[in-house]
Motif scaffolding. Structure first.
Motif, PDB file in Angstrom:
ATOM      1  N   GLU A   1      -5.147   9.545   3.328  1.00 13.67           N
ATOM      2  CA  GLU A   1      -4.631   9.585   4.707  1.00 13.67           C
ATOM      3  C   GLU A   1      -3.421  10.520   4.879  1.00 13.67           C
ATOM      4  O   GLU A   1      -2.412  10.146   5.490  1.00 13.67           O
ATOM      5  CB  GLU A   1      -4.254   8.170   5.191  1.00 13.67           C
TER       6      GLU A   1
ATOM      7  N   ILE B   1       6.767   5.649   8.615  1.00 11.70           N
ATOM      8  CA  ILE B   1       6.469   7.074   8.453  1.00 11.70           C
ATOM      9  C   ILE B   1       5.731   7.589   9.692  1.00 11.70           C
ATOM     10  O   ILE B   1       6.043   8.641  10.237  1.00 11.70           O
ATOM     11  CB  ILE B   1       5.605   7.284   7.184  1.00 11.70           C
TER      12      ILE B   1
ATOM     13  N   ASN C   1       0.793  -1.227   0.000  1.00 12.63           N
ATOM     14  CA  ASN C   1       0.000   0.000   0.000  1.00 12.63           C
ATOM     15  C   ASN C   1       0.826   1.279   0.000  1.00 12.63           C
ATOM     16  O   ASN C   1       0.266   2.364  -0.119  1.00 12.63           O
ATOM     17  CB  ASN C   1      -1.013   0.012   1.163  1.00 12.63           C
ATOM     18  N   LEU C   2       2.134   1.156   0.098  1.00  8.66           N
ATOM     19  CA  LEU C   2       2.937   2.386   0.111  1.00  8.66           C
ATOM     20  C   LEU C   2       2.975   3.045  -1.268  1.00  8.66           C
ATOM     21  O   LEU C   2       3.326   4.215  -1.383  1.00  8.66           O
ATOM     22  CB  LEU C   2       4.325   2.115   0.702  1.00  8.66           C
TER      23      LEU C   2
END
Ligand code: CA2
Length: 149
Positions: free
Chosen positions: A19, A106, A11-12
């Motif tokens: 988001e 992150i 999903n990066l």
């Protein structure tokens, strides 16, 4: 010139699209460009990969292990995404391939849901950067260079 692998998990590839309060506005391409600039400051080159598939990430770790042994690569700056919290297989790959990995998140996973507090990667990581936004990748590159000097 030895290379640094910058590896991103599931999903990066969506960075910058949703988001933003959690992951900021920058895209994965922005992150990879920042990493290239940082590595270049120290005379290194980055090789950036992203996959949504656990096995592909495992193969990348194995490949890094071989290239480190051949003297072509320093190690891996790795954000394993949600596999951080689930993957015994990635833990085993890092340990088995003897790859210096700097684990990067992150967001500050420790201020989030309880299921994000445990990492299968941390016990086999050479270092960890958490909650510094995308700057964490830059810090991860610096840390990897420092640790493997
Ligand atoms: O904080 C991090 O870097 C994480 O590794 C990000 C993962 C999460 O599962 C970890 O717990 C912490 C999720 C990456 C998903 O990235 C997205 C980016 C934009 C939109 C949707 C997802």
């Amino acid at each position: 010139m030895s290379k640094i692998m910058v590896l991103n998990g599931p999903n990066l590839n969506l960075l910058g699209s949703r988001e933003p309060e959690q992951y900021g506005h920058e895209t994965l391409a922005d992150v990879e460009a920042m990493c290239a600039v940082e590595a270049q400051r120290y005379g290194h080159e980055v090789e950036c990969r992203q996959s949504n598939h656990e096995g592909v990430l495992i193969d990348a770790i194995h490949e890094a292990g071989q290239r480190i042994k051949a003297g072509e690569m320093l190690g891996v700056v790795f954000n394993p995404g949600a596999y951080t919290h689930t993957s015994v297989a990635l833990h085993d790959a890092i340990k088995g391939a003897e790859v210096p990995v700097i684990e990067v998140h992150i967001s500050n996973v420790h201020t989030r849901e309880a299921f994000r507090h445990h990492s299968y990667i941390s016990p086999v990581a050479a270092g960890i950067v958490v909650g510094m936004g995308i700057q964490g990748y830059v810090l991860g590159i610096q840390g990897l260079i420092h640790k493997t000097r």
